[in-house]
Scaffold this motif. Structure first.
Motif, short mmCIF file in Angstrom:
data_model
loop_
_atom_site.label_atom_id
_atom_site.label_comp_id
_atom_site.label_asym_id
_atom_site.label_seq_id
_atom_site.Cartn_x
_atom_site.Cartn_y
_atom_site.Cartn_z
N VAL A 38 38.66 47.09 40.05
CA VAL A 38 37.92 46.70 41.15
C VAL A 38 36.71 46.33 41.30
O VAL A 38 36.41 46.48 42.34
CB VAL A 38 37.38 48.52 40.56
CG1 VAL A 38 36.62 49.25 42.00
CG2 VAL A 38 38.84 50.06 40.41
N PHE A 39 36.15 45.96 40.70
CA PHE A 39 34.36 45.57 40.25
C PHE A 39 35.07 43.90 41.06
O PHE A 39 34.43 43.00 41.63
CB PHE A 39 34.18 44.77 39.08
CG PHE A 39 32.86 44.88 39.05
CD1 PHE A 39 31.96 44.57 39.68
CD2 PHE A 39 32.22 43.44 38.33
CE1 PHE A 39 30.54 44.65 39.30
CE2 PHE A 39 31.49 42.17 38.48
CZ PHE A 39 30.20 43.07 39.51
N THR A 40 36.32 43.71 40.66
CA THR A 40 36.89 42.32 41.43
C THR A 40 36.76 42.85 42.88
O THR A 40 36.42 41.33 43.52
CB THR A 40 38.24 42.02 40.98
OG1 THR A 40 38.49 41.59 39.81
CG2 THR A 40 38.25 40.14 41.86
N VAL A 41 37.73 43.35 43.31
CA VAL A 41 37.26 43.68 44.72
C VAL A 41 35.89 43.89 45.60
O VAL A 41 35.20 43.49 46.47
CB VAL A 41 38.22 45.32 45.21
CG1 VAL A 41 38.14 45.14 46.65
CG2 VAL A 41 39.70 44.67 44.59
N LEU A 42 34.92 44.41 44.64
CA LEU A 42 33.75 44.91 45.48
C LEU A 42 32.84 44.21 44.87
O LEU A 42 31.73 43.92 45.80
CB LEU A 42 33.23 46.51 44.60
CG LEU A 42 34.77 47.59 44.89
CD1 LEU A 42 33.78 48.92 44.23
CD2 LEU A 42 34.67 47.83 46.56
N ALA A 43 33.13 43.20 43.63
CA ALA A 43 31.57 42.95 43.57
C ALA A 43 31.09 41.66 43.94
O ALA A 43 29.74 41.41 45.37
CB ALA A 43 32.10 41.40 42.33
N PRO A 44 31.83 41.20 46.02
CA PRO A 44 31.06 39.93 46.45
C PRO A 44 29.72 41.06 47.45
O PRO A 44 28.85 40.71 47.62
CB PRO A 44 31.86 39.67 47.40
CG PRO A 44 33.02 39.69 46.35
CD PRO A 44 32.86 40.27 45.69
N LYS A 45 30.12 42.85 47.85
CA LYS A 45 29.26 43.14 48.09
C LYS A 45 28.16 44.12 47.53
O LYS A 45 27.09 44.69 48.07
CB LYS A 45 30.11 44.06 48.90
CG LYS A 45 31.23 44.19 49.51
CD LYS A 45 32.42 45.11 49.80
CE LYS A 45 33.82 44.93 50.71
NZ LYS A 45 34.49 45.38 51.32
N GLN A 80 35.13 31.78 44.89
CA GLN A 80 33.70 32.64 44.62
C GLN A 80 33.98 32.85 42.94
O GLN A 80 34.24 33.50 42.74
CB GLN A 80 33.08 33.65 45.04
CG GLN A 80 33.35 34.02 46.48
CD GLN A 80 33.06 35.48 47.15
OE1 GLN A 80 33.74 36.49 46.58
NE2 GLN A 80 32.14 35.21 47.90
N VAL A 81 32.82 32.33 42.22
CA VAL A 81 32.37 32.49 40.62
C VAL A 81 32.46 33.89 40.23
O VAL A 81 33.20 34.50 38.95
CB VAL A 81 30.61 31.62 40.69
CG1 VAL A 81 30.42 31.21 39.32
CG2 VAL A 81 31.01 30.69 41.05
N LEU A 82 31.59 34.67 40.69
CA LEU A 82 31.36 35.67 40.58
C LEU A 82 33.19 36.55 40.56
O LEU A 82 32.99 37.66 39.01
CB LEU A 82 31.11 36.85 41.62
CG LEU A 82 31.06 38.45 41.43
CD1 LEU A 82 29.92 38.39 39.72
CD2 LEU A 82 29.47 39.33 42.54
N ARG A 83 33.45 36.22 41.30
CA ARG A 83 35.60 36.62 41.49
C ARG A 83 36.47 36.04 39.75
O ARG A 83 36.81 36.73 39.25
CB ARG A 83 36.05 36.49 41.99
CG ARG A 83 35.75 37.42 43.64
CD ARG A 83 36.11 36.93 44.35
NE ARG A 83 36.42 37.74 45.82
CZ ARG A 83 36.30 39.21 46.49
NH1 ARG A 83 37.68 39.68 45.36
NH2 ARG A 83 36.30 39.33 47.73
N VAL A 84 35.69 34.74 39.97
CA VAL A 84 36.49 34.53 38.86
C VAL A 84 35.87 34.93 37.27
O VAL A 84 36.33 35.11 35.88
CB VAL A 84 36.03 32.72 39.13
CG1 VAL A 84 36.22 32.35 37.38
CG2 VAL A 84 35.97 31.87 39.85
N THR A 85 34.32 35.04 36.77
CA THR A 85 33.99 35.94 36.61
C THR A 85 34.70 36.96 35.77
O THR A 85 34.57 37.73 35.00
CB THR A 85 32.27 35.84 35.73
OG1 THR A 85 31.76 36.64 37.29
CG2 THR A 85 32.07 34.53 35.84
#
Length: 417
Positions: free
Chosen positions: A272-279, A130-135
């Motif tokens: 933390v944000f890497t884990v929660l970002a997709p939600k 996922q792009v958001l995980r990448v950024t």
């Protein structure tokens, strides 16, 4: 190599480049200081690197699209390596020639950084990431590299001298060029240059980056928010915090502690944000994070002389800031057409980075005119007002965008199957 392996290799190359750049940010000014003894020339060297960095990301972006992203990345990394090697090989270089080499390196890095960011997306998608995980991961690794790079740079200067540290920076750019040439296939559509028949005139292509950003209903308010954050953050980092530390604690160790707590908060927040970002809802997270990362960090210096309280608020601001850059990076990837991303990224960087030199100058003038505490309180209040206005604007724009989208969705649903 597998798609995931290619992505990891390019990602690592980008982070290695950040680490090397952090080392050179210490080593080159130190080299100037020990060879000239002039603090003013140290400042000129820093400016000679930063201005071309910002400008090249905009004016050279259409040329990168025309030349091909893979070629551009390799050429800019090789050129940066040669420029750094020239500085390291001739430490007694005449100051004007040194400025030229530093400016060349800054211009090449500005373009190379934009291109690497654009190339990450297709490799991430091919790897199913996922792009958001990448950024988010990139923000965390970059901040860690900057945090560690300062310590490593100091040790390298101590062990090998400033020229030795600069040689290492040259080696990191050469390594990046080798990685890209090895792992990114020349036939990759995202890396190949367009056909001659599809090439736009230079000025048309340059305007394309601006049009792509301003046509989007959400991105302009986010770019304005980043400009505000950079402006007040630079006043804080360059003027307010050093003077506050000198006035209240009288020890340089406190300066490192304040900066370190912000970086630690940003690194932890990135994890933390890497884990929660997709939600999470990205746009709202961006605005809330920007609001918490800006004004509180400034205002606490004006209302308290307690180092523990200042570091606590600074740590929370670092946590909040960890969501800002990854979100706008992901939204630029998702909302800007791939064929103009290099140009749009360059325009975004140029606008937001403009706040850096302005903030430093205004912060110094404010302290000179009002004194430290009044300047901090005025600056923090202005930051709070600006971020509040932009947050309200963003809510209005987001609501308008949803209202415009809903009738179109209803019309699609109403069509007979």
């Amino acid at each position: 190599m597998s798609p995931r392996g290619r992505f990891v290799a390019l990602f690592a190359a980008d982070v290695i480049s950040v680490l090397g750049t952090r080392v050179s940010m210490l080593a080159i000014p130190w080299l100037v200081l020990v060879t000239t003894g002039s603090p003013a020339k140290m400042g000129l060297v820093a400016g000679a690197e930063m201005l071309p960095y910002v400008v090249s990301g905009v004016v050279a972006a259409p040329l990168a699209d025309r030349f091909g992203l893979r070629r551009t990345t390799i050429v800019t990394d090789v050129g940066s390596a040669l420029a750094m090697a020239g500085i390291a090989a001739a430490p007694q270089l005449e100051f004007g020639a040194l400025l030229v080499l530093v400016a060349i390196a800054g211009a090449l890095r500005g373009l190379g950084d934009r291109v690497k960011h654009v190339m990450l997306r297709p490799l991430a998608e091919a790897a199913g990431i996922q792009v958001l995980r990448v950024t988010t991961a990139y923000e965390g690794f970059s901040r860690t590299a900057m945090l560690v790079g300062g310590s490593i740079g100091g040790l390298l200067i101590y062990w090998f001298g400033a020229p030795g540290a600069i040689w290492l920076d040259a080696a990191t750019f050469a390594l990046c060029a080798v990685i890209v040439a090895t792992v990114v296939p020349a036939a990759d559509p995202a890396a190949a240059p367009p056909d001659k028949a599809d090439r736009e005139p230079y000025l048309v292509a340059l305007r394309g980056g601006f049009r792509a950003l301003w046509a989007d209903p959400l991105l302009p308010s986010m770019i304005a928010m980043l400009f505000v954050l950079n402006l007040f953050n630079q006043a804080l980092v360059a003027v307010f915090i050093p003077l506050w530390v000198e006035e209240t604690t009288h020890t340089p160790a406190a300066l490192g502690l304040v900066f370190g707590t912000f970086a630690a908060g940003a690194v932890l927040g990135s994890i933390v944000f890497t884990v929660l970002a997709p939600k999470l809802r990205m746009y709202q997270v961006f605005m809330i994070g920007a609001a918490l990362a800006g004004a509180p960090r400034v205002l606490v210096l004006g209302v308290s002389h307690e180092l523990v309280l200042v570091c606590s608020v600074t740590f929370v601001s670092g946590l909040a800031m960890s969501a800002v850059n990854p979100v706008i990076g992901a939204m630029l990837y998702e909302r800007i057409p791939p064929n103009v991303q290099t140009r749009a990224f360059g325009v975004c960087t140029a606008i937001t980075f403009t706040g850096v030199p302005i903030g430093g100058v205004l912060g110094g003038l404010a302290v000179a005119g009002f004194g430290l505490t009044p300047a901090i309180l005025v600056g923090g209040s202005l930051c709070l007002a600006a971020t509040t206005v932009l947050w309200l604007w963003s809510r209005s724009v987001a609501g308008t965008a949803r209202s415009a989208q809903q009738p179109a969705e209803e019309a699609v649903e109403a069509q007979p199957s």
